[in-house]
Design an enzyme around this catalytic site. Sequence first.
Site, PDB file in Angstrom:
ATOM      1  N   ARG A 230      14.598 -49.324   7.523  1.00  0.00           N
ATOM      2  CA  ARG A 230      14.880 -48.428   6.526  1.00  0.00           C
ATOM      3  C   ARG A 230      14.587 -48.968   4.908  1.00  0.00           C
ATOM      4  O   ARG A 230      14.563 -50.251   4.562  1.00  0.00           O
ATOM      5  CB  ARG A 230      16.511 -48.251   6.392  1.00  0.00           C
ATOM      6  CG  ARG A 230      17.115 -47.064   7.111  1.00  0.00           C
ATOM      7  CD  ARG A 230      16.286 -45.834   6.687  1.00  0.00           C
ATOM      8  NE  ARG A 230      16.757 -44.904   7.610  1.00  0.00           N
ATOM      9  CZ  ARG A 230      16.057 -44.481   8.880  1.00  0.00           C
ATOM     10  NH1 ARG A 230      14.988 -45.065   8.996  1.00  0.00           N
ATOM     11  NH2 ARG A 230      16.355 -43.379   9.591  1.00  0.00           N
ATOM     12  N   GLU A 259      11.151 -41.694  -0.119  1.00  0.00           N
ATOM     13  CA  GLU A 259       9.996 -41.369   0.601  1.00  0.00           C
ATOM     14  C   GLU A 259       9.785 -39.649   0.093  1.00  0.00           C
ATOM     15  O   GLU A 259      10.808 -38.923   0.267  1.00  0.00           O
ATOM     16  CB  GLU A 259      10.553 -41.248   2.156  1.00  0.00           C
ATOM     17  CG  GLU A 259      10.507 -42.778   2.469  1.00  0.00           C
ATOM     18  CD  GLU A 259      10.875 -42.987   3.896  1.00  0.00           C
ATOM     19  OE1 GLU A 259      10.788 -42.232   4.695  1.00  0.00           O
ATOM     20  OE2 GLU A 259      10.988 -44.227   4.421  1.00  0.00           O
ATOM     21  N   HIS A 278       6.194 -43.735   7.579  1.00  0.00           N
ATOM     22  CA  HIS A 278       7.538 -43.672   8.393  1.00  0.00           C
ATOM     23  C   HIS A 278       7.145 -43.075   9.795  1.00  0.00           C
ATOM     24  O   HIS A 278       7.561 -41.914  10.126  1.00  0.00           O
ATOM     25  CB  HIS A 278       8.580 -42.718   7.786  1.00  0.00           C
ATOM     26  CG  HIS A 278       9.887 -42.765   8.277  1.00  0.00           C
ATOM     27  ND1 HIS A 278      11.067 -42.898   7.510  1.00  0.00           N
ATOM     28  CD2 HIS A 278      10.413 -43.251   9.430  1.00  0.00           C
ATOM     29  CE1 HIS A 278      12.093 -43.036   8.028  1.00  0.00           C
ATOM     30  NE2 HIS A 278      11.820 -43.340   9.504  1.00  0.00           N
TER      31      HIS A 278
END
Length: 526
Positions: A230, A259, A278
Amino acid sequence: MSKVLVSDSIDQAGIDILSQVANVDVKLGLKPEELQQIIGEYDALMIRSGTRVTEEVIEAAANLKIIGRAGVGVDNVDVPAATRRGIVVVNSPEGNTIAAAEHALAMMMAMSRNIADANASVKKGEWNRKTFVGTEVYKKTLGIVGLGKIGSHVAGVAKAMGMKLLAFDPFISNERAEQMGVQLVDMDLLVKQADYITLHIPKTPETAHLINTEMLAKMKPNARIINCARGGIIDEEALAVALKEGKIKGAALDVYESEPLGESPLKALGKEVVLTPHLGASTTEAQVNVAIDVAEQIRDVMLGLPARSAVNIPGLNPNVLEELKPYMQLAETLGNLVGQLAGGRVETLKVTLQGELATNKSQPLVIASIKGLLYQALRERVNYVNANIEAKERGIRVIETRDDSVKDYAGSLHLEATGNLGTHDVTGALLGDGEIRITGLDSFPINVPPNRYMLFTVHRDMPGIIGKIGSLLGSFNVNIASMQVGRKIVRGDAVMVISIDDPLPDGILNEITKVPGIRDAYTVTL
Ligand SMILES: NC(=O)C1=CN([C@@H]2O[C@H](COP(=O)(O)OP(=O)(O)OC[C@H]3O[C@@H](n4cnc5c(N)ncnc54)[C@H](O)[C@@H]3O)[C@@H](O)[C@H]2O)C=CC1
Ligand SMILES: O=C(O)C(=O)COP(=O)(O)O
């Protein structure tokens, strides 16, 4: 028909399952305000990491019953807010484990062999073999932070690649680590000894900026760090400085504090940094797995069945629940009954799991009892998700005890509620055919099925009293469905349980308490 909103990209296999029970709207790229505006129409929301389900969104979600996260991390969902509103949050704890582990391993190799920059260089027309000389991972030390599902899979593959394995995970036993060929160490030793460090922990207040300037300073100059867990576990500013100043050798990141990754000093760095957008869970296989897993859970909850991976319902494992199902209704009924007998503000609820229910597995019955207790105050707003939290917020102390010596029925439940108006207790069990029986009231033995409207009296066991109550009810045109008296000793105190066909008219309870010999009278609606 119910309505489901899918607000992140989900594999079609999931949409097909949802479509069996609901109208499905797929709306990608919604801004938080837009989501807030439309969420009120939906019964379920299916997301990935792209949608932020804030407290404001949850406040606006008047009909929402379930949030399904097609993946692992639920840090983009305000789970406590969902819990307070009784919204189930489910995820797919294992659907993308392999994908995320393989991505971390790919990042380790990409960094070691400069794959990303070498590829870009060849595509630019260069043939630069000297710049891209790499390092082997064989015999190097890999420090795994978080030896859970993903960390364990990484460990297995890294072991096969000939790496020495260290791990920091305070919640894993030495035996489990040894089985995997991993040496458990503290974080300090791990960062000092590892050539590669890979993070596989959740983002929590404890893990935020776990990798900061101080931690980076302890690492070897040749250390490389991988974050496929994360964003925010690494302080990105501090990492950029450490890389720029050559304090550590490299970093490979899949996840970021914010993000999509916007302006960042990391983007200006060279081959020492590998960045992916990601992608950890983005394999065809993982996306099918998580979409099916979570869509099935949403479908089940819509059909009134339990979800298998709810993150905010403690102990409600579907197999256990199946066994307990007949008793859940009993627990709710008794909770509702004892709450009404207690009348005022309940301070303590004591739940005793008796006979064969006296096991750890019966814990959901405690939640069901609390749900029943709070039903009068909260009606449909209390459910298995928020019952515990609602009780806590009302200052109700819940005490759970077990007594396997009670053998009157296979399993029975005893609830005692103490509040500002006194203490009351009820006991109940199931008959062979699954029918509920109230078998005790204020410690008097009785044996009655619950009825929608009931009247209970505590009185002196003396001739004539039952007749008087019967005539009084008759004079108010109240029809008695059944009546039973329970007593411990002849001419001592007794309870009378009367099931009536309609609610008791106003004023009659007062009249009943005036009848000589009646100590107390209660009316309940179940
Ligand atoms: N990049 C991506 O696309 C993906 C990222 N993830 C992320 O990977 C992470 C790990 O996932 P899983 O392995 O499935 O979870 P897991 O729950 O199986 O393992 C997490 C481990 O971290 C340990 N842990 C918790 N707090 C810790 C701390 N303060 N220090 C050290 N260890 C700690 C726990 O004991 C547990 O063993 C999660 O944050 C998840 O969101 C998961 C899938 C895909
Ligand atoms: O499952 C997780 O925790 C992930 O980070 C995967 O995120 P995604 O579903 O790909 O947006």
